[in-house]
Write a protein that holds these residues in place. Sequence first.
Motif, PDB file in Angstrom:
ATOM      1  N   GLU A 172     134.632  75.453 102.021  1.00 12.61           N
ATOM      2  CA  GLU A 172     135.299  74.516 102.927  1.00 12.61           C
ATOM      3  C   GLU A 172     136.369  75.233 103.750  1.00 12.61           C
ATOM      4  O   GLU A 172     136.520  74.983 104.950  1.00 12.61           O
ATOM      5  CB  GLU A 172     135.934  73.381 102.120  1.00 12.61           C
ATOM      6  N   ALA A 173     137.112  76.146 103.097  1.00 13.07           N
ATOM      7  CA  ALA A 173     138.168  76.877 103.798  1.00 13.07           C
ATOM      8  C   ALA A 173     137.587  77.824 104.839  1.00 13.07           C
ATOM      9  O   ALA A 173     138.146  77.989 105.931  1.00 13.07           O
ATOM     10  CB  ALA A 173     139.013  77.654 102.794  1.00 13.07           C
ATOM     11  N   ALA A 174     136.444  78.462 104.524  1.00  9.74           N
ATOM     12  CA  ALA A 174     135.818  79.396 105.463  1.00  9.74           C
ATOM     13  C   ALA A 174     135.380  78.684 106.738  1.00  9.74           C
ATOM     14  O   ALA A 174     135.418  79.260 107.832  1.00  9.74           O
ATOM     15  CB  ALA A 174     134.625  80.079 104.803  1.00  9.74           C
ATOM     16  N   ALA A 175     134.983  77.424 106.608  1.00  6.35           N
ATOM     17  CA  ALA A 175     134.543  76.662 107.779  1.00  6.35           C
ATOM     18  C   ALA A 175     135.709  76.324 108.700  1.00  6.35           C
ATOM     19  O   ALA A 175     135.512  76.039 109.887  1.00  6.35           O
ATOM     20  CB  ALA A 175     133.841  75.385 107.327  1.00  6.35           C
ATOM     21  N   LYS A 176     136.940  76.367 108.171  1.00  2.00           N
ATOM     22  CA  LYS A 176     138.122  76.020 108.965  1.00  2.00           C
ATOM     23  C   LYS A 176     139.034  77.226 109.201  1.00  2.00           C
ATOM     24  O   LYS A 176     140.193  77.057 109.574  1.00  2.00           O
ATOM     25  CB  LYS A 176     138.914  74.920 108.243  1.00  2.00           C
ATOM     26  N   VAL A 177     138.521  78.432 108.979  1.00  2.00           N
ATOM     27  CA  VAL A 177     139.353  79.624 109.041  1.00  2.00           C
ATOM     28  C   VAL A 177     139.999  79.785 110.419  1.00  2.00           C
ATOM     29  O   VAL A 177     139.386  79.512 111.452  1.00  2.00           O
ATOM     30  CB  VAL A 177     138.522  80.882 108.685  1.00  2.00           C
ATOM     31  N   SER A 178     141.263  80.211 110.431  1.00  2.00           N
ATOM     32  CA  SER A 178     141.988  80.456 111.678  1.00  2.00           C
ATOM     33  C   SER A 178     142.888  81.671 111.493  1.00  2.00           C
ATOM     34  O   SER A 178     143.222  82.047 110.370  1.00  2.00           O
ATOM     35  CB  SER A 178     142.816  79.232 112.081  1.00  2.00           C
ATOM     36  N   MET A 179     143.275  82.283 112.607  1.00  2.00           N
ATOM     37  CA  MET A 179     144.052  83.520 112.545  1.00  2.00           C
ATOM     38  C   MET A 179     145.528  83.258 112.273  1.00  2.00           C
ATOM     39  O   MET A 179     146.089  82.260 112.717  1.00  2.00           O
ATOM     40  CB  MET A 179     143.920  84.289 113.861  1.00  2.00           C
ATOM     41  N   LYS A 180     146.145  84.192 111.567  1.00  2.00           N
ATOM     42  CA  LYS A 180     147.589  84.178 111.405  1.00  2.00           C
ATOM     43  C   LYS A 180     148.240  84.564 112.733  1.00  2.00           C
ATOM     44  O   LYS A 180     147.721  85.415 113.461  1.00  2.00           O
ATOM     45  CB  LYS A 180     148.011  85.196 110.335  1.00  2.00           C
ATOM     46  N   PRO A 181     149.376  83.974 113.073  1.00  2.00           N
ATOM     47  CA  PRO A 181     150.090  84.398 114.280  1.00  2.00           C
ATOM     48  C   PRO A 181     150.408  85.895 114.215  1.00  2.00           C
ATOM     49  O   PRO A 181     150.843  86.402 113.185  1.00  2.00           O
ATOM     50  CB  PRO A 181     151.371  83.560 114.240  1.00  2.00           C
ATOM     51  N   GLY A 182     150.166  86.592 115.305  1.00  2.00           N
ATOM     52  CA  GLY A 182     150.472  88.018 115.365  1.00  2.00           C
ATOM     53  C   GLY A 182     149.378  88.917 114.840  1.00  2.00           C
ATOM     54  O   GLY A 182     149.551  90.142 114.806  1.00  2.00           O
ATOM     55  N   LEU A 183     148.227  88.351 114.434  1.00  2.00           N
ATOM     56  CA  LEU A 183     147.168  89.164 113.841  1.00  2.00           C
ATOM     57  C   LEU A 183     146.615  90.188 114.825  1.00  2.00           C
ATOM     58  O   LEU A 183     146.540  91.382 114.519  1.00  2.00           O
ATOM     59  CB  LEU A 183     146.043  88.268 113.318  1.00  2.00           C
TER      60      LEU A 183
END
Length: 551
Positions: A172-183
């Motif tokens: 479920e988390a992989a489907a909603k993955v997003s980048m950390k700020p500054g990545l």
Amino acid sequence: MLPNMNNSFTANKSLDAPVLLLLCHNLYIEVCLLTKSLVVKSNLLDFVSRALSCTSLGCTEGMQLAHQRNGRHFCDELSRIWGRKDSSWKITGRSKVFKTRSATLAVGSSRIPVTQKFLYEGDGTLTEGHIDFADMRQRTKIPQGDLFTVLEASTPEHIKQAMGVILDIEAEAAAKVSMKPGLIKALTLLRDNKVKTALVTRNTRASVKAFFDLIGPEWEGLFDPVLTREFPFVKPDKRLLLHVANEWRVYPSTLLMVGDSFEDVEVGNAAGTATCLVAGGGNEKPGVKVVTPAGAVATFIVNGLDQLSQMLEEGDDALKLGWPARQAAGEDIGKEGAPAPGLDFLDWCISVGAIRMGGASFPRMGQYAGGLATSDVTGSKILHVGCGAGGLTKTMCSQGMQVLGVDLDITATTRRGLCAVPLVGPKRELASGSLSIARESGTYEVVLIQGTSEDLRDSPGMRRWWHPQPLRELMTVLCEQSCPPSEAGSAQQRGTLCADVQIKDGQINPASIFESLQRHGLTVHAWQIIKSKKGDEGDRVLRLAAMRSTL
């Protein structure tokens, strides 16, 4: 310049010649373009350690040293200090030559040490964590402690149930993955400066694929290697990072482990890397103050990747090498970046064959639930007497060993999800029946006495554990022989007692300890006396490993 090796002298960047040559009998050291002050005393090994630490910091253009007499011992000592044998040691006749080069890269007005390599943990460090860990703990029935460490010691049924829940939540988390700020800024900085970078994570390959799909396939080449939980060694097993260091042919001290959990810090501290904790990670709960356990205190902490990038660009003073390099350079190492107390003793026990690591970090999880590596090489079954807060106990558990802790107060140990039982009977004594609860789980291949618990260490029974009464009780839990070779993947071994003893000059005679062990059916097969890290100048520590004399 030929200094008198019996006296101290100082070499600094004001030297007219760019090369400093030291000659002492058949030993010579050549340091090129030395740019950092060094105070060299008669202890030449100390000088080399300091010089090597400067090299790792990017303070020299190059270094070459050779030893013509007793070269093997000298180079082995250097390898011991730096925690590994580097493949660049070359044997020529009776000499060994070590070469290393270090430079610095300019980034604007800043300088990043090229020898600083980066290890990133995935979820929560590079990506936003979309996992509700409180919900995960409730559904897996693991209210506290590291999930993997707890599950490894659990029942097959619990392992299967909990891993099924974890896989569902991760998907479920992989489907909603997003980048950390500054990545992207941080990755660009590393790529442009050709800094080696690895990704080490306890997530699955599918989760890592989702990460690269998010940031773009052009970034996959930056991370090499990429190690997921399918790899034999996973956090907090230090063999994970030692594997990366070996692949890159660098000293662990030149690595920086960046993560957001205690396990990320623990694996780096144990391996000897510098550690950076990204605040707000998996060990933190809103409104709850989390006490950082020993061995999990990071070298430094950042609020996010933007702050880390800024520190790299500006050459912030907080950017340090791992504790072995700083210690070799004469720095007094505190809690920041330090491993769990007793790690050096554990490493010694492993090196003399008294304790056996498992072939994988969490083999039972792999066996009963899949998704993690299994191994035919089982780790030792250990009773850790004096487990204290459980730092060393957890380290052993992560290396495929089956460990039960024993202490007067086991609150801190069980809070970390580790298996531990209390001593029974008169408080502060190791008498008949004291280990009766521990004995309910059978006997143990290894009884390890290495206590971080002040109460237990100061108890009369533990201060003199080799006396008849406490030693007889210890023998009741020590097995006559270890698991068969077919299970261990190694030769059959007798039950072993591993212990360290604080020795003050003239107060305790090691021979009396050896004689007592022999009278009780134990034969010392390895021992060592080292200088105590604490106490007076004359204090020493006796390390020993004693096996049962008969099968």
